[in-house]
Write a protein that holds these residues in place. Structure first.
Motif, PDB file in Angstrom:
ATOM      1  N   TYR A 195      -3.947  26.063  54.100  1.00 50.53           N
ATOM      2  CA  TYR A 195      -2.514  25.775  54.210  1.00 50.53           C
ATOM      3  C   TYR A 195      -2.179  24.321  53.866  1.00 50.53           C
ATOM      4  N   LEU A 196      -2.833  23.382  54.550  1.00 53.51           N
ATOM      5  CA  LEU A 196      -2.465  21.977  54.372  1.00 53.51           C
ATOM      6  C   LEU A 196      -2.789  21.476  52.966  1.00 53.51           C
ATOM      7  N   LEU A 197      -4.027  21.655  52.510  1.00 60.20           N
ATOM      8  CA  LEU A 197      -4.396  21.159  51.179  1.00 60.20           C
ATOM      9  C   LEU A 197      -3.640  21.900  50.080  1.00 60.20           C
ATOM     10  N   PHE A 198      -3.409  23.193  50.276  1.00 62.51           N
ATOM     11  CA  PHE A 198      -2.606  23.924  49.291  1.00 62.51           C
ATOM     12  C   PHE A 198      -1.217  23.311  49.184  1.00 62.51           C
ATOM     13  N   SER A 199      -0.592  23.028  50.316  1.00 63.49           N
ATOM     14  CA  SER A 199       0.766  22.461  50.304  1.00 63.49           C
ATOM     15  C   SER A 199       0.780  21.064  49.697  1.00 63.49           C
ATOM     16  N   VAL A 200      -0.280  20.276  49.921  1.00 63.95           N
ATOM     17  CA  VAL A 200      -0.367  18.946  49.315  1.00 63.95           C
ATOM     18  C   VAL A 200      -0.464  19.067  47.796  1.00 63.95           C
ATOM     19  N   GLY A 201      -1.314  19.972  47.312  1.00 61.60           N
ATOM     20  CA  GLY A 201      -1.417  20.183  45.866  1.00 61.60           C
ATOM     21  C   GLY A 201      -0.124  20.694  45.274  1.00 61.60           C
ATOM     22  N   ASP A 202       0.550  21.583  46.000  1.00 63.15           N
ATOM     23  CA  ASP A 202       1.846  22.111  45.564  1.00 63.15           C
ATOM     24  C   ASP A 202       2.874  20.992  45.460  1.00 63.15           C
ATOM     25  N   LEU A 203       2.904  20.101  46.453  1.00 57.65           N
ATOM     26  CA  LEU A 203       3.831  18.973  46.435  1.00 57.65           C
ATOM     27  C   LEU A 203       3.559  18.044  45.255  1.00 57.65           C
ATOM     28  N   CYS A 204       2.296  17.755  44.999  1.00 56.91           N
ATOM     29  CA  CYS A 204       1.944  16.888  43.862  1.00 56.91           C
ATOM     30  C   CYS A 204       2.410  17.497  42.546  1.00 56.91           C
ATOM     31  N   GLY A 205       2.276  18.812  42.409  1.00 59.26           N
ATOM     32  CA  GLY A 205       2.739  19.476  41.200  1.00 59.26           C
ATOM     33  C   GLY A 205       4.244  19.395  41.030  1.00 59.26           C
ATOM     34  N   ARG A 206       4.983  19.562  42.095  1.00 58.26           N
ATOM     35  CA  ARG A 206       6.440  19.528  42.017  1.00 58.26           C
ATOM     36  C   ARG A 206       6.946  18.123  41.694  1.00 58.26           C
ATOM     37  N   ILE A 207       6.330  17.116  42.299  1.00 63.20           N
ATOM     38  CA  ILE A 207       6.730  15.743  41.997  1.00 63.20           C
ATOM     39  C   ILE A 207       6.404  15.406  40.545  1.00 63.20           C
ATOM     40  N   SER A 208       5.247  15.833  40.055  1.00 66.14           N
ATOM     41  CA  SER A 208       4.861  15.575  38.663  1.00 66.14           C
ATOM     42  C   SER A 208       5.833  16.220  37.691  1.00 66.14           C
ATOM     43  N   ALA A 209       6.293  17.428  38.007  1.00 63.12           N
ATOM     44  CA  ALA A 209       7.266  18.102  37.135  1.00 63.12           C
ATOM     45  C   ALA A 209       8.572  17.320  37.078  1.00 63.12           C
ATOM     46  N   GLY A 210       8.978  16.743  38.209  1.00 63.60           N
ATOM     47  CA  GLY A 210      10.210  15.957  38.227  1.00 63.60           C
ATOM     48  C   GLY A 210      10.102  14.690  37.402  1.00 63.60           C
ATOM     49  N   ILE A 211       8.888  14.154  37.270  1.00 64.74           N
ATOM     50  CA  ILE A 211       8.676  12.937  36.479  1.00 64.74           C
ATOM     51  C   ILE A 211       8.550  13.251  34.991  1.00 64.74           C
ATOM     52  N   LEU A 212       7.757  14.264  34.662  1.00 60.74           N
ATOM     53  CA  LEU A 212       7.451  14.551  33.253  1.00 60.74           C
ATOM     54  C   LEU A 212       8.512  15.429  32.584  1.00 60.74           C
ATOM     55  N   GLU A 213       9.012  16.431  33.313  1.00 63.27           N
ATOM     56  CA  GLU A 213       9.972  17.399  32.757  1.00 63.27           C
ATOM     57  C   GLU A 213       9.473  17.963  31.424  1.00 63.27           C
ATOM     58  N   TRP A 214       8.220  18.340  31.389  1.00 64.05           N
ATOM     59  CA  TRP A 214       7.580  18.887  30.183  1.00 64.05           C
ATOM     60  C   TRP A 214       7.168  20.328  30.444  1.00 64.05           C
ATOM     61  N   PRO A 215       7.316  21.228  29.439  1.00 58.13           N
ATOM     62  CA  PRO A 215       7.719  21.012  28.043  1.00 58.13           C
ATOM     63  C   PRO A 215       9.185  21.395  27.811  1.00 58.13           C
ATOM     64  N   LYS A 216       9.999  20.427  27.385  1.00 60.91           N
ATOM     65  CA  LYS A 216      11.391  20.691  27.074  1.00 60.91           C
ATOM     66  C   LYS A 216      11.514  21.430  25.744  1.00 60.91           C
ATOM     67  N   ASN A 217      12.530  22.303  25.666  1.00 58.19           N
ATOM     68  CA  ASN A 217      12.878  23.015  24.433  1.00 58.19           C
ATOM     69  C   ASN A 217      11.749  23.895  23.914  1.00 58.19           C
ATOM     70  N   ARG A 218      10.785  24.221  24.770  1.00 54.28           N
ATOM     71  CA  ARG A 218       9.699  25.123  24.359  1.00 54.28           C
ATOM     72  C   ARG A 218       9.480  26.159  25.469  1.00 54.28           C
ATOM     73  N   PRO A 219      10.444  27.042  25.658  1.00 53.16           N
ATOM     74  CA  PRO A 219      10.340  28.003  26.767  1.00 53.16           C
ATOM     75  C   PRO A 219       9.152  28.939  26.652  1.00 53.16           C
ATOM     76  N   TRP A 220       8.749  29.268  25.415  1.00 54.58           N
ATOM     77  CA  TRP A 220       7.603  30.164  25.255  1.00 54.58           C
ATOM     78  C   TRP A 220       6.314  29.517  25.751  1.00 54.58           C
ATOM     79  N   LEU A 221       6.219  28.204  25.612  1.00 49.65           N
ATOM     80  CA  LEU A 221       5.045  27.503  26.125  1.00 49.65           C
ATOM     81  C   LEU A 221       5.007  27.562  27.651  1.00 49.65           C
ATOM     82  N   VAL A 222       6.175  27.488  28.288  1.00 48.50           N
ATOM     83  CA  VAL A 222       6.232  27.592  29.750  1.00 48.50           C
ATOM     84  C   VAL A 222       5.753  28.971  30.195  1.00 48.50           C
TER      85      VAL A 222
END
Length: 481
Positions: free
Chosen positions: A359-386
Motif C-alpha cells: 500500500y504505502l510504497l505503491f502509493s508513493v510510486g503512484d504519486l511520483c508518476g502523477r507529479i512527473s506527468a504534471g511536469i512533463l505533460e508528454w506525449p502531447k498531440n500523440r494520443p495513439w502513443l498514449v
C-alpha cells in the motif's frame, strides 16, 4: 440598406485591414446585437497563499480515502470474516479464533469483492455525472455527495464495535451495499471535481491527482499506525475509521471554504458573460442577458457530447486501459503477496510487509508518476502513443502473478525475492500515476473552453469503465493463482 457595425473594443489598437475584419453586415438596423467582447480584459484573481491548490490536494485525497480505508483495513476484515470455532457444547467461542494467517475463501476473495462493489456503481454514476453536470448545480453535487459519504462512513464506524460473528453473511451484504453507495456518491464528487480542475488548469489537475495518491499514502500510514500500537483488530479498526470520519468532515469544510473564494468563483464563470456554474444555467440556455431582461438574440453554444467524445476518446481509452490493468492486480493480488521470510518471527516480514510494500510504497510510486506527468505533460498531440503506453502495462500482470502471492493452487512462484517484487510494484505504480494524470491534463487541451467540464467528466467515466472491468478480472486472477 446594410449597416456596418464595429464590434471591436474601444481602446484596442487598429489598422485598416484589421478594422475591416471587425465589421459585421446587418440587413435590418432594428436587430439588437450584443457586443461579446469586453471593453477591458477582466483581472484574473490570484490563488492567494496557494490556498486553492492546497485545498485541491486535500479534496483529491478525499476522492480516494473512502475506498482506500475499506481496502487497507485488511486485519479488521480478516477478523470479521474469520472462521468461528465451535466448542463441545455447540456454542460459538468468541474469545478463541483460528490463526488469521490462514485465510478462508471469503477472506482471500474479500478484496476482490470490494473492488467489484466499488467499481460498478462508481462507473455508473461517473457516466450519470457527465450528463447531469449542466443540469444539477455544482454545489448540490459536491456538498450533497460528500454529506452522503460521511453519513455512510459513520455507519461503518458504528458497526466496528458490533459483534457480527453470528450474522457474518448479513454483515457481508451490509458492508458491500455500503461500499456501493459510498462509491456512487464518490463518483459524483470525483467526476464534478475533475470538471472543476479541468476548467482551472493543468496545475490544479495535478494537485487533484496528486492528492489522490496522497490519500493512498495517508490510509497506508493510518493502517501501519494502527498495527504499530498493537491493538486488537476491532480497536485498531475503530481508530482507523474514526480517522476517516474526521478527514471526510474536514473535506466538506474545505470545499465550502474553496467555493466562497474569489479565485474559485472567477474560474467557474462560463465566459463570456454567462452565469456561474454554481448557479442555475436557466438564463443562459434561455438566451437572456442576466443584466437585461430583453432577449439578446445571442444563441448560446450547445454542448455536443458526441463532438466532445470524438475529440477525446483516444485519451479516454488510454485512461480505461490504465485502470483496467491496475485494478485487475492491485490490491486483489498485491495484498496476497507475502515476504520471502514470512513465518520466521520478524515483525517486518509477518506484520508490516503488506501495508508498507503493498500500500504505502505503491502509493508513493503512484504519486511520483502523477507529479512527473504534471511536469512533463508528454506525449502531447500523440494520443495513439498514449494508448500504446497504457497497453504495454499488461506485462506487469504476469510479472506480479508469478510473485509470492498466497494462497495459490495452480500457478508456480518464479519471483521469490522481495527486492524484485518491490521493483516491479514500484514500476507498476509509477506508470499508473503518470498515465492516469497525463490523459486528464491533455484531454481538456483538445476541446473548447465551454466543453472542458464535460470532457473532464468523460475522462472520469472512462476511468470508471476501466475500474469495473478490472475489478471483475481481479476475481478471476485470484482464482487462477
Amino acid at each position: 440598406m446594410a449597416y456596418s457595425i464595429n464590434r471591436r473594443p474601444l481602446l484596442a489598437g487598429v489598422s485598416d485591414s484589421e478594422f475591416e475584419d471587425d465589421l459585421t453586415e446587418v440587413d435590418d438596423p432594428s436587430i439588437v446585437i450584443r457586443d461579446e467582447k469586453p471593453l477591458f480584459k477582466p483581472h484574473e484573481p490570484s490563488d492567494k497563499y496557494n490556498m486553492a491548490i492546497i485545498i485541491f490536494y486535500f479534496l483529491g485525497m478525499n476522492t480516494l480515502i473512502p475506498w482506500g480505508f475499506f481496502v487497507t483495513a485488511d486485519d479488521y476484515w480478516m477478523f470479521k470474516f474469520r472462521d468461528i470455532h465451535v466448542n463441545n457444547t455447540g456454542r460459538h467461542n468468541y474469545t478463541h479464533t483460528e490463526n488469521l494467517e490462514r485465510r478462508n475463501d471469503l477472506q482471500a476473495s474479500f478484496t476482490s469483492y470490494l473492488s467489484v462493489a466499488s467499481a460498478i456503481p462508481n462507473t455508473l454514476f461517473l457516466v450519470v455525472n457527465t450528463f447531469i453536470s449542466k443540469k444539477l448545480s455544482l454545489r448540490t453535487r459536491m456538498v450533497g455527495s460528500q454529506t452522503i459519504v460521511l453519513a455512510l462512513f459513520i455507519l461503518t464506524t458504528a458497526l466496528v464495535r458490533v459483534n457480527t460473528d453470528e450474522w457474518q453473511d448479513l454483515f457481508f451484504i451490509i458492508t458491500l451495499s455500503t461500499v456501493a453507495a459510498i462509491n456512487a456518491s464518490c463518483a459524483i464528487f470525483g467526476g464534478s471535481f475533475m470538471g472543476i480542475a479541468g476548467r482551472i488548469g493543468s496545475g490544479y489537475i495535478t494537485a487533484m491527482m496528486g492528492g489522490q495518491a496522497l490519500g493512498g499514502i495517508f490510509t497506508a500510514l493510518a493502517e501501519i499506525g494502527s498495527l504499530w500500537i498493537g491493538a486488537s483488530p476491532v480497536l485498531s479498526g475503530l481508530v482507523y475509521f474514526i480517522i476517516g470520519d474526521v478527514m471526510l468532515f474536514l473535506s466538506l469544510v474545505a470545499y465550502v471554504i474553496l467555493e466562497r473564494g474569489v479565485f474559485f468563483k472567477y474560474h467557474m464563470l462560463d465566459r463570456p458573460g454567462s452565469e456561474s456554474l454554481i448557479e442555475s444555467d436557466r438564463l443562459n440556455h434561455a438566451g437572456y442577458n442576466s443584466q437585461n431582461t430583453e432577449y439578446s438574440g445571442h444563441r448560446p453554444d450547445v454542448i455536443s457530447y458526441s463532438r466532445i467524445f470524438m475529440k477525446t476518446w483516444h485519451y479516454g481509452l488510454s485512461n480505461a486501459l490504465t485502470f483496467l490493468i491496475t485494478i485487475s492486480i492491485y490490491p486483489a493480488i498485491t495484498v496476497l503477496v507475502d515476504s520471502q521470510d514470512k513465518g520466521k518471527g520478524y515483525a517486518w516480514n509477518d506484520v508490516y510487509f503488506v501495508p508498507v510494500v503493498g500500500y504505502l510504497l505503491f502509493s508513493v510510486g503512484d504519486l511520483c508518476g502523477r507529479i512527473s506527468a504534471g511536469i512533463l505533460e508528454w506525449p502531447k498531440n500523440r494520443p495513439w502513443l498514449v494508448i500504446f503506453l497504457s497497453s504495454v502495462r499488461i506485462l506487469f500482470i504476469p510479472a506480479i502473478l508469478f510473485c509470492n502471492a498466497q494462497p495459490r493452487h495452480h500457478l508456480p512462484v518464479y519471483i521469490t525475492e522481495d527486492i524484485y517484487y518491490i521493483t516491479i510494484l514500484m514500476g507498476f505504480a509509477f506508470t499508473n500515476g503518470y498515465l492516469c494524470n497525463v490523459v486528464l491534463i491533455l484531454a481538456p487541451l483538445v476541446v473548447n473552453h465551454e466543453e472542458i467540464e464535460v470532457a473532464s467528466s468523460m475522462m472520469g467515466a472512462f476511468l470508471g469503465f476501466g475500474l469495473t472491468i478490472g475489478s471483475v478480472v481481479s476475481l478471476f486472477m485470484v482464482k487462477i493463482l
